[in-house]
Scaffold this motif. Structure first.
Motif, PDB file in Angstrom:
ATOM      1  N   HIS A 384       0.238  49.083  11.741  1.00 27.89           N
ATOM      2  CA  HIS A 384       0.015  48.201  12.895  1.00 27.89           C
ATOM      3  C   HIS A 384      -0.733  48.923  14.001  1.00 27.89           C
ATOM      4  O   HIS A 384      -1.617  48.337  14.641  1.00 27.89           O
ATOM      5  CB  HIS A 384       1.347  47.686  13.425  1.00 27.89           C
ATOM      6  CG  HIS A 384       1.945  46.607  12.587  1.00 27.89           C
ATOM      7  ND1 HIS A 384       2.705  45.580  13.112  1.00 27.89           N
ATOM      8  CD2 HIS A 384       1.908  46.370  11.258  1.00 27.89           C
ATOM      9  CE1 HIS A 384       3.104  44.776  12.139  1.00 27.89           C
ATOM     10  NE2 HIS A 384       2.639  45.244  11.007  1.00 27.89           N
ATOM     11  N   GLN A 385      -0.390  50.179  14.243  1.00 26.09           N
ATOM     12  CA  GLN A 385      -1.066  50.906  15.314  1.00 26.09           C
ATOM     13  C   GLN A 385      -2.555  51.061  15.012  1.00 26.09           C
ATOM     14  O   GLN A 385      -3.392  50.910  15.906  1.00 26.09           O
ATOM     15  CB  GLN A 385      -0.395  52.270  15.511  1.00 26.09           C
ATOM     16  CG  GLN A 385       0.977  52.166  16.162  1.00 26.09           C
ATOM     17  CD  GLN A 385       1.673  53.510  16.294  1.00 26.09           C
ATOM     18  OE1 GLN A 385       1.353  54.471  15.585  1.00 26.09           O
ATOM     19  NE2 GLN A 385       2.642  53.588  17.182  1.00 26.09           N
ATOM     20  N   LYS A 386      -2.902  51.334  13.757  1.00 24.13           N
ATOM     21  CA  LYS A 386      -4.318  51.443  13.398  1.00 24.13           C
ATOM     22  C   LYS A 386      -5.008  50.096  13.489  1.00 24.13           C
ATOM     23  O   LYS A 386      -6.124  49.990  14.032  1.00 24.13           O
ATOM     24  CB  LYS A 386      -4.449  52.008  11.984  1.00 24.13           C
ATOM     25  CG  LYS A 386      -5.899  52.195  11.537  1.00 24.13           C
ATOM     26  CD  LYS A 386      -5.985  52.835  10.155  1.00 24.13           C
ATOM     27  CE  LYS A 386      -7.437  53.030   9.733  1.00 24.13           C
ATOM     28  NZ  LYS A 386      -7.554  53.665   8.392  1.00 24.13           N
ATOM     29  N   LEU A 387      -4.371  49.054  12.955  1.00 19.50           N
ATOM     30  CA  LEU A 387      -4.960  47.710  12.967  1.00 19.50           C
ATOM     31  C   LEU A 387      -5.223  47.243  14.390  1.00 19.50           C
ATOM     32  O   LEU A 387      -6.302  46.706  14.689  1.00 19.50           O
ATOM     33  CB  LEU A 387      -4.020  46.746  12.248  1.00 19.50           C
ATOM     34  CG  LEU A 387      -4.419  45.268  12.218  1.00 19.50           C
ATOM     35  CD1 LEU A 387      -5.700  45.067  11.418  1.00 19.50           C
ATOM     36  CD2 LEU A 387      -3.287  44.411  11.635  1.00 19.50           C
ATOM     37  N   ASN A 638       0.551  37.504   3.110  1.00 20.35           N
ATOM     38  CA  ASN A 638       0.119  38.314   1.971  1.00 20.35           C
ATOM     39  C   ASN A 638       1.213  39.314   1.598  1.00 20.35           C
ATOM     40  O   ASN A 638       0.996  40.504   1.515  1.00 20.35           O
ATOM     41  CB  ASN A 638      -1.203  39.028   2.267  1.00 20.35           C
ATOM     42  CG  ASN A 638      -1.074  40.090   3.342  1.00 20.35           C
ATOM     43  OD1 ASN A 638      -0.375  39.911   4.326  1.00 20.35           O
ATOM     44  ND2 ASN A 638      -1.745  41.206   3.161  1.00 20.35           N
ATOM     45  N   GLY A 639       2.405  38.787   1.344  1.00 22.87           N
ATOM     46  CA  GLY A 639       3.528  39.640   0.991  1.00 22.87           C
ATOM     47  C   GLY A 639       4.464  39.801   2.162  1.00 22.87           C
ATOM     48  O   GLY A 639       4.077  39.646   3.327  1.00 22.87           O
ATOM     49  N   TYR A 640       5.711  40.114   1.868  1.00 28.01           N
ATOM     50  CA  TYR A 640       6.718  40.224   2.919  1.00 28.01           C
ATOM     51  C   TYR A 640       6.770  41.599   3.557  1.00 28.01           C
ATOM     52  O   TYR A 640       7.608  41.854   4.404  1.00 28.01           O
ATOM     53  CB  TYR A 640       8.099  39.873   2.348  1.00 28.01           C
ATOM     54  CG  TYR A 640       8.224  38.424   1.957  1.00 28.01           C
ATOM     55  CD1 TYR A 640       8.210  37.428   2.928  1.00 28.01           C
ATOM     56  CD2 TYR A 640       8.337  38.046   0.627  1.00 28.01           C
ATOM     57  CE1 TYR A 640       8.309  36.091   2.586  1.00 28.01           C
ATOM     58  CE2 TYR A 640       8.437  36.708   0.270  1.00 28.01           C
ATOM     59  CZ  TYR A 640       8.425  35.741   1.249  1.00 28.01           C
ATOM     60  OH  TYR A 640       8.523  34.422   0.911  1.00 28.01           O
ATOM     61  N   GLU A 641       5.874  42.498   3.151  1.00 27.05           N
ATOM     62  CA  GLU A 641       5.808  43.834   3.735  1.00 27.05           C
ATOM     63  C   GLU A 641       4.419  44.061   4.308  1.00 27.05           C
ATOM     64  O   GLU A 641       3.415  43.740   3.677  1.00 27.05           O
ATOM     65  CB  GLU A 641       6.111  44.908   2.684  1.00 27.05           C
ATOM     66  CG  GLU A 641       6.074  46.318   3.235  1.00 27.05           C
ATOM     67  CD  GLU A 641       6.231  47.376   2.162  1.00 27.05           C
ATOM     68  OE1 GLU A 641       6.235  48.567   2.506  1.00 27.05           O
ATOM     69  OE2 GLU A 641       6.331  47.008   0.972  1.00 27.05           O
ATOM     70  N   SER A 642       4.361  44.622   5.501  1.00 27.69           N
ATOM     71  CA  SER A 642       3.094  44.854   6.176  1.00 27.69           C
ATOM     72  C   SER A 642       2.679  46.305   5.983  1.00 27.69           C
ATOM     73  O   SER A 642       3.344  47.228   6.456  1.00 27.69           O
ATOM     74  CB  SER A 642       3.239  44.525   7.672  1.00 27.69           C
ATOM     75  OG  SER A 642       1.995  44.472   8.306  1.00 27.69           O
ATOM     76  N   ASN A 643       1.581  46.512   5.256  1.00 28.76           N
ATOM     77  CA  ASN A 643       1.022  47.847   5.078  1.00 28.76           C
ATOM     78  C   ASN A 643      -0.431  47.713   4.672  1.00 28.76           C
ATOM     79  O   ASN A 643      -0.922  46.613   4.411  1.00 28.76           O
ATOM     80  CB  ASN A 643       1.816  48.664   4.042  1.00 28.76           C
ATOM     81  CG  ASN A 643       1.890  47.995   2.687  1.00 28.76           C
ATOM     82  OD1 ASN A 643       0.884  47.504   2.168  1.00 28.76           O
ATOM     83  ND2 ASN A 643       3.081  47.951   2.099  1.00 28.76           N
ATOM     84  N   GLU A 644      -1.129  48.833   4.627  1.00 30.40           N
ATOM     85  CA  GLU A 644      -2.573  48.787   4.356  1.00 30.40           C
ATOM     86  C   GLU A 644      -2.873  48.313   2.941  1.00 30.40           C
ATOM     87  O   GLU A 644      -3.841  47.586   2.717  1.00 30.40           O
ATOM     88  CB  GLU A 644      -3.193  50.154   4.606  1.00 30.40           C
ATOM     89  CG  GLU A 644      -4.712  50.146   4.517  1.00 30.40           C
ATOM     90  CD  GLU A 644      -5.332  51.443   5.008  1.00 30.40           C
ATOM     91  OE1 GLU A 644      -5.674  51.513   6.201  1.00 30.40           O
ATOM     92  OE2 GLU A 644      -5.465  52.378   4.188  1.00 30.40           O
ATOM     93  N   ASP A 645      -2.037  48.696   1.973  1.00 30.37           N
ATOM     94  CA  ASP A 645      -2.285  48.265   0.594  1.00 30.37           C
ATOM     95  C   ASP A 645      -2.241  46.749   0.483  1.00 30.37           C
ATOM     96  O   ASP A 645      -3.082  46.141  -0.203  1.00 30.37           O
ATOM     97  CB  ASP A 645      -1.251  48.886  -0.356  1.00 30.37           C
ATOM     98  CG  ASP A 645      -1.504  50.369  -0.587  1.00 30.37           C
ATOM     99  OD1 ASP A 645      -2.640  50.818  -0.344  1.00 30.37           O
ATOM    100  OD2 ASP A 645      -0.560  51.071  -0.997  1.00 30.37           O
ATOM    101  N   ASN A 646      -1.267  46.115   1.119  1.00 29.78           N
ATOM    102  CA  ASN A 646      -1.203  44.650   1.088  1.00 29.78           C
ATOM    103  C   ASN A 646      -2.399  44.034   1.795  1.00 29.78           C
ATOM    104  O   ASN A 646      -2.921  42.997   1.370  1.00 29.78           O
ATOM    105  CB  ASN A 646       0.101  44.162   1.719  1.00 29.78           C
ATOM    106  CG  ASN A 646       1.264  44.210   0.744  1.00 29.78           C
ATOM    107  OD1 ASN A 646       1.080  44.388  -0.454  1.00 29.78           O
ATOM    108  ND2 ASN A 646       2.466  44.069   1.248  1.00 29.78           N
TER     109      ASN A 646
END
Length: 844
Positions: A384-387, A638-646
C-alpha cells in the motif's frame, strides 16, 4: 457448497490433461497447448432481470472420483446440481444436471468451454457439417455481431495445430469473445461455446450431455542456439525521456507554456523559509531525474509556498511558475501536498535540463470524497505504501476503504489464516495513511460475505445456515454481540472517523430459498444495532447500497428484490450514513446512473458513486456523481489479500484507478477514446519509477541489423532470434537462445515481443544473466508484465511498449558478464528477442 481450494490435474491419458477448479470450471491442455481456459453457468430470471446463481462467483465443491473422473456439485438457494467430467480415450465426456426449486421463472446460460483462439486463428469452424472460415480480426459490437454461425449440435474448430470437436445434446452457439467487454473475455482471447437460454421449471431436472474430442499436432523444435556477436558501441544508446507528462487529474484552470520554461538548477532561494513539503518536492525530483549537482548550473530558483485560506474545498491549490520562481499554495495541508505533487508531475527534460513550463494552475476537487477500496493482508503495509506513494496520492485520492475483517482481532480467536494481517501492522497502515492526508475507513463485513468469521470451522452456530456458513443470523443476540465486540476493538485500535459495515449480497449463499421478507426483517434488526455501535463510538456509518435498491431503481446491483422491501431497508439505515452505491455497468452515458444517487439522497443518505475497472463504467458513473454532487469510490475485487502479486494478476483493476482519479477529481466530460493518455501506460510508469538521464548515454548493442529505438534504448536488430511457437514461421525454432556478452553493465536492456496473446501474468519464458564467476540471475518473463504479442496493443507493465516491442531493462551486478539466455516456458508463445544492449555502469 463450500469452495474447496483443490485442483485436480489428471494425466493418465497422454492425449490431453484437464483440470476442474471451483469458480474457474474446466481447463484442458493437449500436448502442451491450452485448448479450454474456463467454463461456467449461471441461473437468471428471463430477460436478465436478476441473477440467482453463478458458478464463476459462488463456487462449487469439487472432488476426484478416480484418475479420469471429477465431479463438481453446487447448491445455493433454489439452484442445485452437479457436473461430471470423465476422460475416455481421446474424448472428454461431460454430464450436467441442473435443478431448480422455486416457482420463480429461471433460465440457465451454460458456457461449456472458453476455447483459446490462437491454436485456431486463421482456421475454420464447421457447424453440423457446414464449414466456414474463422474471422482474422476481432469483431466489434454485441453478441449478435460475434456469433460464428447458427446454433449447432456439433461444432468443430480446426486451426494451425489443433482440431477440436464439441457435440452436445442441446444446440449450442459459438461466439468470438476477442476484445469483448465482459469478464469472461478479459483475460485471454477466447471463443465462447455453450447454450444461452436453457429454460428451468421447479422439480424438473434438466440434463445436458457434451463430448469433446481433441487432436493436437506434435511440436517440432530446433536445437538450442548460441549467438556470438561482437558488441557495437553506440554513443547515444540510452536516451533521455523528453516526453511531456499528461495532466492527471485534469486541472480546473491551467495556462501553461512549454516553450518558455523554468530550469531547475538544484539551487534554491527560499524567501519565506522552508515551505512544508519542500523536501518531498526535492526527493521526488531526485527519484525521477538525474538532477544536476548543486552549483553546476549558476542560477537559483525562488521557491515560495504554504497553506492559505482560499475559501474553497479542502485539497484546493494555486500554482504559479515564472522563468525564475515557483509559488505553490494550498487549502490546508492536503491542498499544499496536492500542489507539490502537481509541480512534480509537470517536470520534464528539455535540452539536457530538468524544466517546468511557465504559467498558472488553479485547481480544486469537485468532491471531498475521492476514494479507493483495497484489502489488507500480511504484505499489505509495504504494498500500500508503494502504491499510494508512487501513484494514488499524486493522483489526488484522499480516502481509502480498507476491507480489514481478516485481521487478528482479539475478540475473534481461532479464525487466523495465511492471509490474516497482524493488528499492529494494520494500526501502522492506518497511521501512515493519516500522515499522507488520506482518511482510512475500515470495512468489516457484518452480515453476509462472512466466510472470514467462519474460518477454520469457527462460529458456525451464528450462521443463518451452519451447513453452508456465509451470513450471520442477526436475530441471534450472540451474533450481534460478537460483531459489536469486533467493531469496538477495531475502532479503539484504528481511531477511524467512519466505519464501513459491508452488507452487500447478504443472502447470496446459504439461504434455503429466496425470502426477501425474511432478509428485510433481519436487516431491520441489524441496522439499528450497527447504528448504535457507530453512535457509541462517535463515528459515521457507511455500507454498500445494493440491498436497498429494487430492479428499476438502478442500472444493476439491485438486490432489494422489489420496491416495498427495498424501501423498508432504506428506511432502516440511520440518516446521514454514507452509501457506497456500487454499479458496474459499462456505459459511458451518465444518465442511467442518476436515479440511484437521487434515490439515496431523497432518504437523507449520502451516496458515493462506486465503480469497478471498466472504463465506460467509470466515465458514466463519475460524470453522474458530478451532476449529483456526490463523491466517488473505485473498488478492486482481485482476491481477499492485498499484495503486489495479486495486483499483477489483475492490472486492469489498478490501471482503472488512473481514470477514476481523473474523472473523480476533475469532472471532465471527455469520452474514453478522447483521453490524451493510456491509463495502463500511465499507471505502469508511475508505479515503476525509473530515473531518466538528462543527456544521451553510451552503450553496447549486440546485433548485426539496423539500429532501432525501443523506449529510450537503441538496439541493433537481431535476426533468427525467435523461440519455439505454434506459428509456421516458428517451425524448428529452439526453446533456448544464448547470447554471449562481455564486460560489466548497470542493466541489460532487451527488446522483446511474442507471437501469441496469453492471459495476463502467464509465464511464457525466462531470461538468465550468467556472470564469468558462474553465478546466475533469473528474470521470469510473464505475459502483459514483461512482453506482449504483436497483435496486442496494450502497454507492458515492467517495460516501455514501442511499436509492438517491449523495452525491458534487467538490472545487473557490477561484475563481468558471460551471457544472457532466453528460454521458452511453453511450445506456443513464440517469444522473440529483437535486440540486446548493455547499459554501462554510471560514471564508467
Amino acid at each position: 457448497m463450500a469452495v474447496l481450494g483443490l485442483l485436480f490435474l489428471l494425466q493418465t491419458n497422454p492425449s490431453f490433461d484437464f483440470e476442474v477448479q471451483p469458480n474457474q470450471g474446466l481447463t484442458v491442455t493437449a500436448k502442451g497447448i491450452p485448448i479450454i481456459r474456463g467454463s461456467g453457468f449461471q441461473y437468471y430470471a428471463p430477460g436478465w432481470k436478476k441473477g440467482y446463481y453463478s458458478s464463476n462467483w459462488q463456487g462449487q465443491s469439487v472432488r476426484k472420483i478416480d484418475d479420469d473422473t471429477v465431479q463438481a456439485t453446487f447448491r445455493n438457494g433454489s439452484a442445485s446440481g452437479q457436473v461430471t467430467y470423465k476422460r475416455s480415450g481421446d474424448k472428454l465426456l461431460v454430464d450436467y444436471t441442473f435443478n431448480w426449486d422455486s416457482d420463480e421463472p429461471a433460465e440457465i446460460e451454460l458456457n461449456e468451454g472458453l476455447v483459446w483462439v490462437p491454436p485456431f486463428q486463421d482456421g475454420s469452424i464447421t457447424l453440423d457439417g457446414a464449414a466456414r472460415t474463422l474471422p482474422q480480426l476481432a469483431p466489434r459490437g454485441g453478441l449478435d455481431k460475434r456469433l460464428l454461425g447458427k446454433p449447432a449440435l456439433s461444432t468443430t474448430l480446426t486451426g494451425m495445430v489443433a482440431k477440436v470437436t464439441l457435440t452436445s445434446s442441446e444446440s449450442m452457439s459459438t461466439f468470438d469473445g476477442r476484445k469483448y467487454d465482459q469478464d469472461w473475455a478479459q483475460r485471454a482471447p477466447v471463443y465462447w461455446q455453450g447454450i444461452l437460454d436453457l429454460p428451468m421449471k421447479k422439480g424438473e431436472p434438466k440434463r445436458v450431455h457434451a463430448e469433446y474430442t481433441f487432436d493436437v499436432k506434435d511440436s517440432v523444435k530446433g536445437a538450442p542456439k548460441v549467438l556470438m556477436i561482437p558488441p557495437m558501441p553506440l554513443a547515444d544508446a540510452v536516451l533521455p525521456d523528453e516526453s511531456i507528462p499528461p495532466l492527471i487529474p485534469n486541472p480546473k484552470m491551467s495556462i501553461l507554456d512549454y516553450g518558455n520554461t523554468l530550469t531547475l538548477t538544484n539551487l534554491w532561494r527560499l524567501p519565506a523559509g522552508r515551505p512544508k513539503f519542500f523536501d518531498l518536492f526535492r526527493d521526488e525530483l531526485d527519484r525521477h531525474f538525474e538532477m544536476p549537482s548543486p552549483g553546476t548550473l549558476p542560477d537559483r530558483v525562488s521557491f515560495d509556498g504554504g497553506m492559505s485560506e482560499f475559501k474553497k474545498p479542502p485539497g484546493t491549490y494555486h500554482l504559479k511558475i515564472t522563468k525564475d520562481s515557483i509559488s505553490v499554495y494550498g487549502q490546508e495541508a492536503a491542498g499544499l501536498r496536492n500542489g507539490i505533487y502537481r509541480l512534480i508531475q509537470l517536470a520534464f527534460v528539455k535540452d539536457g535540463k530538468v524544466c517546468l513550463p511557465t504559467g498558472v494552475i488553479e485547481d480544486e476537487p469537485r468532491s471531498d470524497f475521492r476514494g479507493v477500496h483495497l484489502f489488507v493482508g500480511p504484505k499489505a503495509l509495504e504494498f500500500h505504501q508503494k502504491l499510494w506513494t508512487n501513484v494514488l496520492r499524486p493522483l489526488g485520492f484522499n480516502k481509502v476503504v480498507l476491507q480489514c475483517e481478516r485481521t487478528d482481532w482479539k475478540a475473534l480467536p481461532g479464525v487466523h489464516t495465511n492471509i490474516t494481517m497482524s493488528q499492529p501492522d494494520l494500526v501502522k497502515l492506518f497511521n501512515w495513511y493519516r500522515s499522507q492526508d488520506v482518511e482510512p475507513i475500515p470495512l468489516i463485513q457484518s452480515f453476509g460475505h462472512m466466510e472470514w468469521l467462519f474460518a477454520n470451522g469457527k462460529n458456525r452456530d451464528l450462521a443463518v445456515n451452519p451447513d453452508n456458513p456465509y451470513a450471520i443470523d442477526p436475530r441471534k443476540p450472540e451474533a450481534r454481540e460478537l460483531v459489536g465486540n469486533i467493531w469496538d476493538e477495531a475502532i479503539a485500535a484504528l481511531h477511524p472517523k467512519t466505519i464501513h459495515v459491508g452488507l452487500d449480497e447478504v443472502d447470496m449463499i446459504g439461504f434455503p430459498k429466496k425470502d426477501p421478507a425474511l432478509v428485510t426483517d433481519m436487516w431491520k434488526t441489524l441496522l439499528p444495532f450497527l447504528g448504535d455501535v457507530a453512535k457509541r463510538n462517535q463515528v459515521d456509518l457507511m455500507l454498500w447500497g445494493d440491498e436497498g435498491l429494487a430492479p428499476g431503481e438502478a442500472v444493476d446491483a439491485t438486490n432489494g428484490t422489489d420496491e416495498e422491501n427495498a424501501l423498508e431497508r432504506r428506511k432502516a439505515i440511520p440518516k446521514g450514513s454514507f452509501i457506497a452505491d456500487w454499479h458496474y455497468k459499462a456505459d459511458e452515458d451518465h444518465a442511467p446512473f442518476l436515479k440511484s444517487l437521487q434515490t439515496w439522497k431523497l432518504m437523507d443518505l449520502v451516496p458515493i458513486a462506486t465503480t469497478w475497472y471498466r472504463p465506460e463504467n467509470i466515465r458514466g458513473f463519475d460524470v453522474a456523481a458530478d451532476v449529483e454532487g456526490t463523491g466517488t469510490l473505485q473498488t478492486t475485487w482481485n482476491g481477499y489479500e492485498s499484495n503486489e502479486d495479486n495486483m499483477l494478476r489483475d492490472l486492469d483493476q489498478y490501471s482503472a484507478m488512473v481514470l477514476a482519479a481523473d474523472y473523480g477529481w476533475s469532472a471532465r466530460l471527455d469520452k474514453i477514446n478522447e483521453l490524451p493518455y493510456d491509463p495502463m501506460a500511465v499507471f505502469a510508469k508511475m508505479y515503476n519509477v525509473h530515473q531518466t538521464p538528462l543527456t544521451a548515454q553510451p552503450g553496447l548493442a549486440i546485433g548485426r541489423g539496423d539500429i532501432f529505438t525501443c523506449g529510450n534504448i537503441k538496439f541493433s536488430k537481431l535476426t533468427e532470434s525467435s523461440l519455439t511457437g505454434i506459428l509456421p514461421s516458428d517451425a524448428n525454432s529452439p526453446d533456448t537462445l544464448e547470447i554471449k556478452l562481455a564486460g560489466k553493465a548497470q542493466e541489460v536492456a532487451v527488446a522483446l515481443a511474442c507471437d501469441i496473446e496469453s492471459p495476463n501474468a502467464e509465464t511464457i519464458g525466462e531470461a538468465t544473466l550468467t556472470y564469468q564467476d558462474g553465478t546466475t540471475e533469473k528474470t521470469e518473463l510473464r505475459y502483459g508484465l514483461h512482453v506482449r504479442a504483436d497483435s496486442d496493443d496494450k502497454a507492458t507493465f515492467y517495460g516501455v511498449r514501442d511499436k509492438g516491442r517491449t523495452c525491458l531493462r534487467i538490472p545487473a551486478q557490477a561484475k563481468d558478464l558471460r551471457s544472457i539466455t532466453f528460454s521458452a516456458a511453453n511450445r506456443y508463445s513464440g517469444l522473440r528477442v529483437d535486440g540486446v544492449t548493455l547499459v554501462p555502469i554510471k560514471g564508467k
